[in-house]
Design a protein around this motif. Structure first.
Motif, PDB file in Angstrom:
ATOM      1  N   VAL A 636      14.767  36.814  -8.167  1.00  0.00           N
ATOM      2  CA  VAL A 636      15.278  36.506  -6.826  1.00  0.00           C
ATOM      3  C   VAL A 636      14.262  35.711  -6.026  1.00  0.00           C
ATOM      4  CG1 VAL A 636      15.972  37.532  -4.628  1.00  0.00           C
ATOM      5  CG2 VAL A 636      16.878  38.455  -6.772  1.00  0.00           C
ATOM      6  N   CYS A 637      12.993  36.104  -6.120  1.00  0.00           N
ATOM      7  CA  CYS A 637      11.945  35.383  -5.382  1.00  0.00           C
ATOM      8  C   CYS A 637      11.836  33.936  -5.851  1.00  0.00           C
ATOM      9  CB  CYS A 637      10.591  36.094  -5.543  1.00  0.00           C
ATOM     10  SG  CYS A 637      10.556  37.704  -4.723  1.00  0.00           S
ATOM     11  N   LEU A 638      11.893  33.730  -7.110  1.00  0.00           N
ATOM     12  CA  LEU A 638      11.804  32.370  -7.644  1.00  0.00           C
ATOM     13  C   LEU A 638      12.976  31.514  -7.176  1.00  0.00           C
ATOM     14  CD1 LEU A 638      10.601  33.102 -11.303  1.00  0.00           C
ATOM     15  CD2 LEU A 638       9.265  32.147  -9.420  1.00  0.00           C
ATOM     16  N   VAL A 639      14.142  32.063  -7.154  1.00  0.00           N
ATOM     17  CA  VAL A 639      15.326  31.298  -6.725  1.00  0.00           C
ATOM     18  C   VAL A 639      15.212  30.905  -5.250  1.00  0.00           C
ATOM     19  CG1 VAL A 639      17.804  31.437  -6.339  1.00  0.00           C
ATOM     20  CG2 VAL A 639      16.842  32.285  -8.488  1.00  0.00           C
ATOM     21  N   ALA A 642      12.582  28.091  -4.700  1.00  0.00           N
ATOM     22  CA  ALA A 642      13.053  26.777  -5.170  1.00  0.00           C
ATOM     23  C   ALA A 642      14.050  26.160  -4.198  1.00  0.00           C
ATOM     24  CB  ALA A 642      13.692  26.944  -6.554  1.00  0.00           C
ATOM     25  N   ARG A 643      14.934  26.942  -3.658  1.00  0.00           N
ATOM     26  CA  ARG A 643      15.927  26.417  -2.725  1.00  0.00           C
ATOM     27  C   ARG A 643      15.266  25.904  -1.443  1.00  0.00           C
ATOM     28  NH1 ARG A 643      20.757  30.453  -1.756  1.00  0.00           N
ATOM     29  NH2 ARG A 643      21.306  28.685  -0.383  1.00  0.00           N
ATOM     30  N   LYS A 644      14.274  26.622  -0.914  1.00  0.00           N
ATOM     31  CA  LYS A 644      13.589  26.217   0.322  1.00  0.00           C
ATOM     32  C   LYS A 644      12.844  24.917   0.124  1.00  0.00           C
ATOM     33  CE  LYS A 644      10.535  27.995   3.930  1.00  0.00           C
ATOM     34  NZ  LYS A 644       9.701  29.127   4.396  1.00  0.00           N
ATOM     35  N   LYS A 645      12.221  24.771  -0.998  1.00  0.00           N
ATOM     36  CA  LYS A 645      11.467  23.555  -1.275  1.00  0.00           C
ATOM     37  C   LYS A 645      12.404  22.364  -1.396  1.00  0.00           C
ATOM     38  CE  LYS A 645       8.082  21.604  -4.478  1.00  0.00           C
ATOM     39  NZ  LYS A 645       7.271  21.826  -5.675  1.00  0.00           N
ATOM     40  N   ARG A 646      13.577  22.512  -2.018  1.00  0.00           N
ATOM     41  CA  ARG A 646      14.520  21.427  -2.212  1.00  0.00           C
ATOM     42  C   ARG A 646      15.141  20.982  -0.894  1.00  0.00           C
ATOM     43  NH1 ARG A 646      16.985  23.515  -6.152  1.00  0.00           N
ATOM     44  NH2 ARG A 646      18.661  24.532  -4.960  1.00  0.00           N
ATOM     45  N   GLN A 647      15.305  21.880   0.072  1.00  0.00           N
ATOM     46  CA  GLN A 647      15.894  21.532   1.372  1.00  0.00           C
ATOM     47  C   GLN A 647      14.928  20.714   2.245  1.00  0.00           C
ATOM     48  OE1 GLN A 647      17.053  25.274   3.053  1.00  0.00           O
ATOM     49  NE2 GLN A 647      18.899  25.484   1.709  1.00  0.00           N
ATOM     50  N   SER A 648      13.607  20.901   2.111  1.00  0.00           N
ATOM     51  CA  SER A 648      12.622  20.242   2.979  1.00  0.00           C
ATOM     52  C   SER A 648      12.242  18.841   2.508  1.00  0.00           C
ATOM     53  CB  SER A 648      11.356  21.114   3.086  1.00  0.00           C
ATOM     54  OG  SER A 648      10.789  21.282   1.808  1.00  0.00           O
ATOM     55  N   GLU A 649      12.549  18.454   1.343  1.00  0.00           N
ATOM     56  CA  GLU A 649      12.152  17.162   0.802  1.00  0.00           C
ATOM     57  C   GLU A 649      13.212  16.118   1.117  1.00  0.00           C
ATOM     58  OE1 GLU A 649      11.471  17.670  -3.328  1.00  0.00           O
ATOM     59  OE2 GLU A 649       9.591  18.757  -3.056  1.00  0.00           O
ATOM     60  N   GLY A 650      12.784  14.808   1.970  1.00  0.00           N
ATOM     61  CA  GLY A 650      13.670  13.662   2.239  1.00  0.00           C
ATOM     62  C   GLY A 650      14.812  13.986   3.143  1.00  0.00           C
ATOM     63  N   THR A 651      14.646  14.824   4.178  1.00  0.00           N
ATOM     64  CA  THR A 651      15.763  15.250   5.004  1.00  0.00           C
ATOM     65  C   THR A 651      15.393  15.048   6.477  1.00  0.00           C
ATOM     66  OG1 THR A 651      16.354  16.904   3.372  1.00  0.00           O
ATOM     67  CG2 THR A 651      17.303  17.157   5.568  1.00  0.00           C
ATOM     68  N   TYR A 652      16.334  14.403   7.248  1.00  0.00           N
ATOM     69  CA  TYR A 652      16.114  14.214   8.692  1.00  0.00           C
ATOM     70  C   TYR A 652      16.739  15.369   9.415  1.00  0.00           C
ATOM     71  CZ  TYR A 652      16.743  12.424  13.437  1.00  0.00           C
ATOM     72  OH  TYR A 652      16.758  12.262  14.809  1.00  0.00           O
TER      73      TYR A 652
END
Length: 679
Positions: A636-639, A642-652
């Motif tokens: 659960v921690c790994l999931v 990963a989701r938090k990191k993917r949301q912060s990259e290239g987003t206004y």
């Protein structure tokens, strides 16, 4: 035999008799006997030639050479001086110098002979005739008669005296060698007598059989008597008592006879019976409306009831053949057909047939309960008797009472004269073109080739040879099956078969032939006409019926089998429970009830083994649960990371004020197409 007189003696005082036989005076084998002053020659009989006679057996006796004696008499030759003579020894029944006169005479029924004699003794031989049913005996007796008056009666007496005797009948038979004071009384001296005949000739009255093969002939010397077997009667047993039909067609019949006299002691009920009906009242005796003797049919067998006690008396007898039934009370027993004991004295309540009782045949009047006895009898009854008294039926008005003892019916209903059968073919029972033929109270159908059964209702499919070549047709109740032989071969069997066909099956050895037949052959069957679901086949226990080209077939739920899924498979049949466990069959599974020292699904484990495995389970189960929990937390921690990191990259991400202002301004304008929106 001659005496020779010798006139000399010897001795000192002449007291010694001389032996005259010492000189062997007898010739030709004669035997000499010394006498006082004489001798006697006993001459031989002469078995191979003439006998010898004369003084010294030296003269052949010729008195019997001419065979003068008659009627097998014995001739005895003799010599008187020089004259040859003879004497005839007559056999019984003959008299005279040459036994030429018969002394035999016969007396027929009603005849007798009178001889006037003084007070004398009479010796006679006669043939005695003894009559016993159908046997007579002829013997010779010597009788000594003392006569006390001047008249000797032979063969009988005048009727006035005959009526005082016990038998009231005279002697019938033959007399011979009648002697009065040792003098013969010859029948030739009697004069003509109508009932006395010369000789002792007797006709064989019973040959050929004068009783129509329906009785026993009794020879009465001058006549015969037929003791007829039931149901025949008459002088020659040529007449038969009438049969009576009860319950013809769909009618109900009965007949009631009042008993006019007492039948004390042992009593019998007998009759002839013919029926095809399984149940029905045959005969019943009542006193004051209470039945005490009942004879009835039940399931084709005869039963006897004494009051309310019932016993089976016979096997199946309602097959359409006439049978004789006799029930007799004898010394406290109830006997069926004289042999079989139905009731013993301890089992039976005694009864007597008394005047005033009523005998019923075939059923009871309307209003009386006859159902407990099988209802109305259907068939024929003949020559029904209580003891020797017949229950005499007649049609119309009776002109004269029968000669034999009888009871007449008080009332009767629907009873037909003669044994009449129903018109069983009028309802056309034969189907499918069958032809009906009436037999007594039944019918026979002559069926077409392709039908069979009692009414030609069963098709015979295989007659038309419906199966293909190489198959065998088997008839079934509702169709037929075609059997096709096929070969089920293992590898070794295939090699044998291939080898066998290569060398010609007809040339197989005996062992090879047996292997070919026993190991290789099975059969496939299919039936016609094909069965249909819900018409010919209904599946049970939830089975699904499917119509196919070969007919309906049931697909069964697990745990069931059979053509209609009617069989619950016994899972316990393989005996799965071990160590003495009891198998309990359940639907598609089984349960094992183990004894106290065992456990497990099949009772394969002991309780000690189970206890040894408990500590390991207590450690292994918590450790396994903890490991699974830790793995789930890490995952659960790994999931989430990963989701938090993917949301912060290239987003206004605009500010909250910008977002609110944009929404207000854009509320009054057209929506931008999705492809023109900013990302």
């Amino acid at each position: 035999m001659l005496l020779a007189q010798l006139s000399y003696f010897t001795g000192d005082n002449c007291s010694v008799n001389v032996n005259e036989c010492e000189s062997t005076p007898c010739e030709n084998g004669g035997t000499c006997e010394d006498l006082i002053n004489a001798f006697q020659c006993s001459c031989p009989a002469g078995f191979t030639g003439l006998p010898w006679g004369g003084r010294a057996c030296d003269v052949p006796l010729t008195g019997c050479v001419s065979d003068p004696c008659q009627n097998n008499a014995t001739c005895v030759p003799s010599l008187y001086g020089d004259q040859h003579q003879h004497t005839c020894r007559c056999p019984s029944g003959f008299h005279g110098d040459t036994c030429e006169t018969s002394t035999t005479f016969s007396v027929t029924t009603g005849g007798y002979l009178v001889i006037e004699v003084p007070h004398i003794n009479i010796i006679l031989f006669f043939i005695f005739y003894f009559n016993s049913v159908d046997v007579y005996f002829i013997h010779f007796f010597m009788v000594l008669v003392l006569v006390n008056n001047n008249n000797l009666y032979l063969g009988g007496v005048p009727q006035e005296y005959l009526n005082r005797t016990t038998s009231r009948t005279g002697f019938v038979g033959c007399f011979e060698d009648l002697l009065v004071d040792s003098q013969p009384v010859l029948p030739q001296s009697f004069g003509p007598q109508p009932d006395v005949q010369m000789g002792c000739e007797k006709s064989d009255w019973c040959g050929p059989d004068p009783c129509s093969e329906s009785g026993r002939c009794v020879d009465l010397w001058s006549d015969y008597r037929c003791d007829c077997r039931r149901p025949f009667h008459g002088h020659s047993c040529s007449e038969e008592f009438t049969s009576w039909t009860f319950s013809p067609e769909r009618n109900r019949s009965f007949a009631a006879f009042p008993i006019m006299q007492q039948h004390a002691g042992d009593v019998s009920v007998s009759l002839w019976l013919k029926s095809r009906q399984l149940n029905g009242l045959v005969f019943q005796l009542q006193r004051e409306n209470q039945a005490y003797l009942t004879v009835f049919l039940k399931n084709g067998s005869l039963y006897i009831a004494i009051y309310n006690s019932i016993r089976k008396a016979s096997s199946f007898l309602t097959d359409g053949e006439k049978v004789f039934v006799a029930i007799k009370k004898e010394q406290g027993f109830i006997l069926f057909n004289q042999m079989q004991q139905v009731f013993t004295p301890r089992e039976m309540i005694g009864f007597e047939v008394e005047a005033g009782d009523v005998a019923y045949l075939g059923g009871l009047p309307e209003g009386e309960n006859g159902r407990q006895w099988g209802g109305y009898f259907k068939g024929c009854l003949q020559d029904v008797r209580i003891d020797d008294t017949q229950l005499y039926m007649y049609s119309g008005s009776i002109s004269q009472k029968p000669q034999h003892l009888s009871y007449l019916p008080r009332n009767s209903s629907n009873v037909l004269e003669g044994c009449v059968g129903d018109q069983t073919c009028k309802m056309r029972p034969c189907q499918n073109g069958g032809k009906c033929r009436v037999i007594w109270n039944d019918f026979v159908c002559s069926c077409p080739l392709n039908f069979s059964g009692k009414t030609c209702d069963t098709p015979v499919w295989c007659v038309s040879d419906p199966c293909d070549s190489g198959t065998r047709c088997v008839d079934l109740p509702d169709g037929y099956e075609c059997e096709y032989l096929r070969l089920l071969l293992s590898k070794s069997q295939s090699e044998l078969l291939t080898h066998s066909f290569k060398k010609d099956v007809l040339n197989l050895t005996e062992n090879e032939h047996l292997s070919f037949l026993v190991l290789c052959v099975s059969s496939i069957r299919w039936r016609f006409p094909p069965r249909q679901c819900d018409v010919d086949l209904q599946c049970e226990h939830g089975g699904v019926c499917t119509d196919g080209s070969w007919g309906a077939n049931c697909t069964c739920r697990p745990g069931f089998t059979g053509d209609r899924c009617e069989v619950d498979i016994d899972e316990c049949e393989s005996d799965p429970c071990r160590n003495g466990g009891t198998c309990v069959n359940r639907h598609n599974h089984y349960l094992c009830e183990c004894v106290s020292d065992f456990s497990g699904e099949d009772c394969e484990d002991t309780k000690q083994q189970q206890q040894e495995r408990v500590p390991w389970l207590m450690v292994a189960v918590p450790l396994a649960c903890l490991a699974v929990l830790l793995a789930a937390v890490v995952l659960v921690c790994l999931v989430l990371t990963a989701r938090k990191k993917r949301q912060s990259e290239g987003t206004y991400s605009p500010s909250q004020h910008e977002v609110a202002g944009a929404r207000l301004e854009m509320g009054s304008v057209l929506k931008v197409p999705p492809e023109e929106r900013l990302i």
